[in-house]
Scaffold this motif. Structure first.
Motif, PDB file in Angstrom:
ATOM      1  N   LEU A  24       0.799  -1.136   0.049  1.00 39.05           N
ATOM      2  CA  LEU A  24       0.157   0.153   0.002  1.00 39.05           C
ATOM      3  C   LEU A  24       0.929   1.304   0.078  1.00 39.05           C
ATOM      4  N   PHE A  25       1.934   1.304   0.468  1.00 39.72           N
ATOM      5  CA  PHE A  25       3.018   2.130   0.438  1.00 39.72           C
ATOM      6  C   PHE A  25       3.874   2.718  -0.971  1.00 39.72           C
ATOM      7  N   GLY A  26       3.345   1.898  -2.088  1.00 42.20           N
ATOM      8  CA  GLY A  26       4.205   1.812  -3.270  1.00 42.20           C
ATOM      9  C   GLY A  26       5.368   0.982  -3.413  1.00 42.20           C
ATOM     10  N   ASN A  27       5.626   0.237  -2.263  1.00 44.85           N
ATOM     11  CA  ASN A  27       6.972  -0.314  -2.517  1.00 44.85           C
ATOM     12  C   ASN A  27       6.671  -1.718  -3.341  1.00 44.85           C
ATOM     13  N   THR A  28       7.702  -1.943  -4.042  1.00 41.07           N
ATOM     14  CA  THR A  28       7.538  -3.202  -4.986  1.00 41.07           C
ATOM     15  C   THR A  28       8.476  -4.465  -4.596  1.00 41.07           C
ATOM     16  N   TYR A  29       8.023  -5.802  -4.286  1.00 45.17           N
ATOM     17  CA  TYR A  29       8.998  -6.660  -4.045  1.00 45.17           C
ATOM     18  C   TYR A  29       8.987  -7.601  -5.224  1.00 45.17           C
ATOM     19  N   ILE A  30      10.042  -8.085  -5.613  1.00 50.99           N
ATOM     20  CA  ILE A  30      10.313  -8.794  -6.906  1.00 50.99           C
ATOM     21  C   ILE A  30      11.206 -10.101  -6.392  1.00 50.99           C
ATOM     22  N   ILE A  31      10.948 -11.273  -6.628  1.00 48.56           N
ATOM     23  CA  ILE A  31      11.834 -12.229  -6.164  1.00 48.56           C
ATOM     24  C   ILE A  31      11.616 -13.454  -7.488  1.00 48.56           C
ATOM     25  N   THR A  32      12.904 -13.663  -7.827  1.00 48.90           N
ATOM     26  CA  THR A  32      13.094 -14.799  -8.793  1.00 48.90           C
ATOM     27  C   THR A  32      13.818 -15.822  -8.401  1.00 48.90           C
ATOM     28  N   ALA A  33      13.629 -17.156  -9.066  1.00 48.75           N
ATOM     29  CA  ALA A  33      14.458 -18.238  -8.775  1.00 48.75           C
ATOM     30  C   ALA A  33      14.724 -18.930 -10.162  1.00 48.75           C
ATOM     31  N   ASN A  34      15.709 -19.691 -10.043  1.00 49.40           N
ATOM     32  CA  ASN A  34      16.041 -20.882 -11.076  1.00 49.40           C
ATOM     33  C   ASN A  34      15.050 -21.735 -11.272  1.00 49.40           C
TER      34      ASN A  34
END
Length: 154
Positions: A24-34
């Motif tokens: 809600l604060f505009g922060n983005t979390y991106i997580i990737t894995a092989n």
């Protein structure tokens, strides 16, 4: 947002996984894995392998996290990074064995063989905590009788 490419090896294995979430604060979390696999009897828990994560904050500051393995909760995005964990933020870098990312507490907890380095300082400790809201870091030892080791240029 979820991107998944399912491999042919097993029904329990996912290849090239990517999760993207925004708070809600505009922060983005991106997580990737092989690759990733579902934990037995825990449908919302994944074990990720060769993991890269980014926390992009509303002011465009980015925290990068890398690890060999991570436990990821698909419901709340909380992640426990394990095996050669590295965190980078601007000119700061931390290495450790375990990093717990808890979005409900807005906290990154860094444990076991914590090594912090920036342009002028090196710190060895048992644990560190980073508050995601104010970006303040607290470094300490588990046993209060032990001392944090600090070297630097002054």
């Amino acid at each position: 947002k979820i991107e998944i490419n399912v491999g042919n090896e097993s029904e329990n294995t996912i290849e090239q996984l990517k999760y993207v979430s925004e708070d809600l604060f505009g922060n983005t979390y991106i997580i990737t894995a092989n690759s990733a696999s579902f934990k037995k009897d825990e449908k919302d828990q994944l074990e990720l392998y060769e993991v890269n994560a980014k926390i992009i904050q509303d002011n465009n500051d980015v925290i990068y996290i890398y690890s060999g393995v991570a436990d990821y909760n698909r419901v709340n995005n909380n992640t426990i990074f394990k095996e050669k964990v590295n965190i980078k933020y601007k000119s700061h870098e931390l290495d450790s064995n375990v990093v717990k990312l808890d979005f409900s507490k807005n906290l990154i907890e860094i444990k076991e063989n914590v090594y912090y380095i920036n342009k002028t300082t090196k710190i060895y400790a048992d644990k560190a905590e980073i508050n995601l809201l104010d970006k303040k870091m607290k470094i300490s030892m588990i046993n209060e009788k032990d001392k944090v080791k600090i070297t630097g240029k002054y």
